[in-house]
Design an enzyme around this catalytic site. Structure first.
Site, mmCIF file in Angstrom:
data_model
loop_
_atom_site.group_PDB
_atom_site.id
_atom_site.type_symbol
_atom_site.label_atom_id
_atom_site.label_comp_id
_atom_site.label_asym_id
_atom_site.label_seq_id
_atom_site.Cartn_x
_atom_site.Cartn_y
_atom_site.Cartn_z
ATOM 1 N N ARG A 94 0.840 -1.190 0.000
ATOM 2 C CA ARG A 94 0.000 0.000 0.000
ATOM 3 C C ARG A 94 0.880 1.248 0.000
ATOM 4 O O ARG A 94 2.056 1.195 0.398
ATOM 5 C CB ARG A 94 -0.902 0.018 1.239
ATOM 6 C CG ARG A 94 -1.784 -1.219 1.399
ATOM 7 C CD ARG A 94 -2.516 -1.186 2.735
ATOM 8 N NE ARG A 94 -3.388 -2.351 2.929
ATOM 9 C CZ ARG A 94 -3.045 -3.471 3.533
ATOM 10 N NH1 ARG A 94 -1.816 -3.591 4.031
ATOM 11 N NH2 ARG A 94 -3.902 -4.463 3.685
ATOM 12 N N LYS A 113 -1.335 -2.762 8.223
ATOM 13 C CA LYS A 113 -2.461 -2.354 9.051
ATOM 14 C C LYS A 113 -2.421 -3.078 10.390
ATOM 15 O O LYS A 113 -2.052 -4.242 10.470
ATOM 16 C CB LYS A 113 -3.783 -2.657 8.333
ATOM 17 C CG LYS A 113 -4.051 -1.762 7.128
ATOM 18 C CD LYS A 113 -5.426 -2.018 6.551
ATOM 19 C CE LYS A 113 -5.753 -1.049 5.429
ATOM 20 N NZ LYS A 113 -7.101 -1.286 4.858
ATOM 21 N N HIS A 118 -3.269 2.205 -5.954
ATOM 22 C CA HIS A 118 -3.882 0.922 -5.595
ATOM 23 C C HIS A 118 -4.055 0.040 -6.823
ATOM 24 O O HIS A 118 -4.148 -1.186 -6.702
ATOM 25 C CB HIS A 118 -5.222 1.159 -4.901
ATOM 26 C CG HIS A 118 -5.385 0.349 -3.640
ATOM 27 N ND1 HIS A 118 -4.548 0.485 -2.557
ATOM 28 C CD2 HIS A 118 -6.262 -0.631 -3.313
ATOM 29 C CE1 HIS A 118 -4.915 -0.367 -1.598
ATOM 30 N NE2 HIS A 118 -5.947 -1.058 -2.048
ATOM 31 N N ARG A 129 -1.295 -2.328 -6.903
ATOM 32 C CA ARG A 129 -1.510 -3.414 -5.937
ATOM 33 C C ARG A 129 -2.480 -4.448 -6.523
ATOM 34 O O ARG A 129 -2.237 -5.647 -6.458
ATOM 35 C CB ARG A 129 -2.055 -2.821 -4.640
ATOM 36 C CG ARG A 129 -2.355 -3.827 -3.519
ATOM 37 C CD ARG A 129 -2.696 -3.041 -2.254
ATOM 38 N NE ARG A 129 -3.306 -3.844 -1.210
ATOM 39 C CZ ARG A 129 -2.636 -4.543 -0.305
ATOM 40 N NH1 ARG A 129 -1.316 -4.567 -0.356
ATOM 41 N NH2 ARG A 129 -3.263 -5.220 0.635
ATOM 42 N N HIS A 175 -3.326 -9.235 3.799
ATOM 43 C CA HIS A 175 -4.753 -9.317 4.103
ATOM 44 C C HIS A 175 -4.966 -10.192 5.338
ATOM 45 O O HIS A 175 -4.396 -11.288 5.430
ATOM 46 C CB HIS A 175 -5.529 -9.928 2.935
ATOM 47 C CG HIS A 175 -5.679 -9.015 1.764
ATOM 48 N ND1 HIS A 175 -5.885 -9.462 0.480
ATOM 49 C CD2 HIS A 175 -5.665 -7.658 1.687
ATOM 50 C CE1 HIS A 175 -5.991 -8.431 -0.333
ATOM 51 N NE2 HIS A 175 -5.857 -7.330 0.370
ATOM 52 N N TYR A 225 -9.490 -11.148 -6.178
ATOM 53 C CA TYR A 225 -8.575 -11.179 -7.309
ATOM 54 C C TYR A 225 -8.738 -12.438 -8.150
ATOM 55 O O TYR A 225 -8.375 -12.448 -9.328
ATOM 56 C CB TYR A 225 -7.132 -11.033 -6.821
ATOM 57 C CG TYR A 225 -6.916 -9.713 -6.140
ATOM 58 C CD1 TYR A 225 -6.952 -8.519 -6.863
ATOM 59 C CD2 TYR A 225 -6.742 -9.627 -4.764
ATOM 60 C CE1 TYR A 225 -6.793 -7.295 -6.246
ATOM 61 C CE2 TYR A 225 -6.579 -8.403 -4.140
ATOM 62 C CZ TYR A 225 -6.606 -7.255 -4.876
ATOM 63 O OH TYR A 225 -6.464 -6.041 -4.262
#
Length: 298
Positions: free
Chosen positions: A149, A173, A244, A247, A270, A279
């Site tokens: 990111r 994150k 993004h 990504r 994730h 995806y």
């Protein structure tokens, strides 16, 4: 209702949310409490499910996207769950609050030849241009090679790069750390930046930041978005927008090339495999389009 301050401390200290996420949640809470006050709800224990539903309904009528509405519903549930834990309310009014279903939109993805064109243009600019051109090439190569990111990219320090193993140590994150590999093109671009570009702009205040702006400060996310946005616009034949898209493209191309879904989940950072599975839909969608264009009886 003076609860927002405690909720902010909870988000920052216990949930380790980013500054951007905290600001978004607090904005949602302010909106909710303001709406409740307009309905005569003066105290938090008076908050009811009906008020929450009418608040979301008013948001929907104002034209907000379903993704924003879903986030606001999630904020309301987090807020009331926290308030119940803190004994600010006796029961949770958001237990049966339903978020609107998200539209199943597939992310914009570049074709492999488009990526090749883009990084080719960056390579030429890096040879002819100054240190910022060298930096831009390294940033874009790394974004596509690793799928990180923008916030993760700008937070990288020099010591986060292992050039021998060609890996990055990424803080994602929730302050979760992961190791992400990158390939030879990104390694070459990164080496050029560290040897030729960064030394020209580094200052005493640069610290360990990997990527720097023209004045020697850590590069800003807005600068990265501006660089990538201009490159995608210059392609002229893609609907993909913003960093993004790199990504999304990295994840899709990995799966197209046969990568394991769980490996892609780990690379992207994730927490849920379900997030990564979008995806697979992208890949199938592209496969279907190729079939329809190429097969004589499609």
């Amino acid at each position: 209702m003076q609860a927002a301050g405690g909720f902010e401390r909870y988000l920052r200290a216990e949930r380790a949310r980013s500054g951007h996420t905290v600001r978004a949640y607090l904005s949602d809470v302010d909106s909710l409490l303001g709406f409740a006050a307009s309905e005569g709800v003066a105290e938090l224990p008076q908050l009811e499910l009906g008020t929450l539903r009418r608040w979301l309904g008013a948001q929907s009528e104002s034209g907000l996207a379903r993704t924003t509405l879903a986030r606001r519903a999630a904020t309301a549930r987090s807020f009331t769950k926290w308030a119940l834990r803190e004994e600010l309310i006796a029961k949770d009014p958001a237990l049966r609050l339903q978020a609107p279903k998200r539209a199943k939109t597939l992310p914009g993805v570049l074709q492999e030849q488009q990526v090749t064109r883009m990084v080719g243009d960056l390579g030429e600019a890096a040879v002819q241009g100054g240190p910022m051109a060298v930096r831009n090439r390294a940033m874009v190569e790394l974004l596509y090679a690793t799928g990180v990111r923008v916030g993760e990219l700008v937070g990288l320090d020099i010591d986060d790069v292992d050039p021998d193993r060609r890996t990055l140590r990424v803080l994602g994150k929730g302050n979760k750390e992961r190791t992400v590999p990158f390939g030879v093109p990104a390694a070459v671009a990164l080496d050029d930046w560290l040897r030729k570009g960064r030394p020209e702009v580094v200052t005493s205040g640069s610290g360990p930041a990997l990527f720097l702006g023209v004045r020697g400060n850590r590069v800003d996310p807005r600068q990265v978005r501006s660089v990538v946005g201009a490159l995608l616009k210059a392609l002229g034949d893609t609907s993909a927008t913003g960093p993004h898209a790199l990504r999304h493209s990295a994840a899709t191309h990995l799966l197209d090339g046969g990568a394991d879904l769980r490996a892609v989940q780990e690379i992207l950072g994730h927490s849920s495999l379900a997030t990564t599975q979008i995806y697979t839909h992208v890949s199938v969608d592209r496969l279907r389009r190729s079939y329809q264009q190429a097969h004589p009886r499609a």
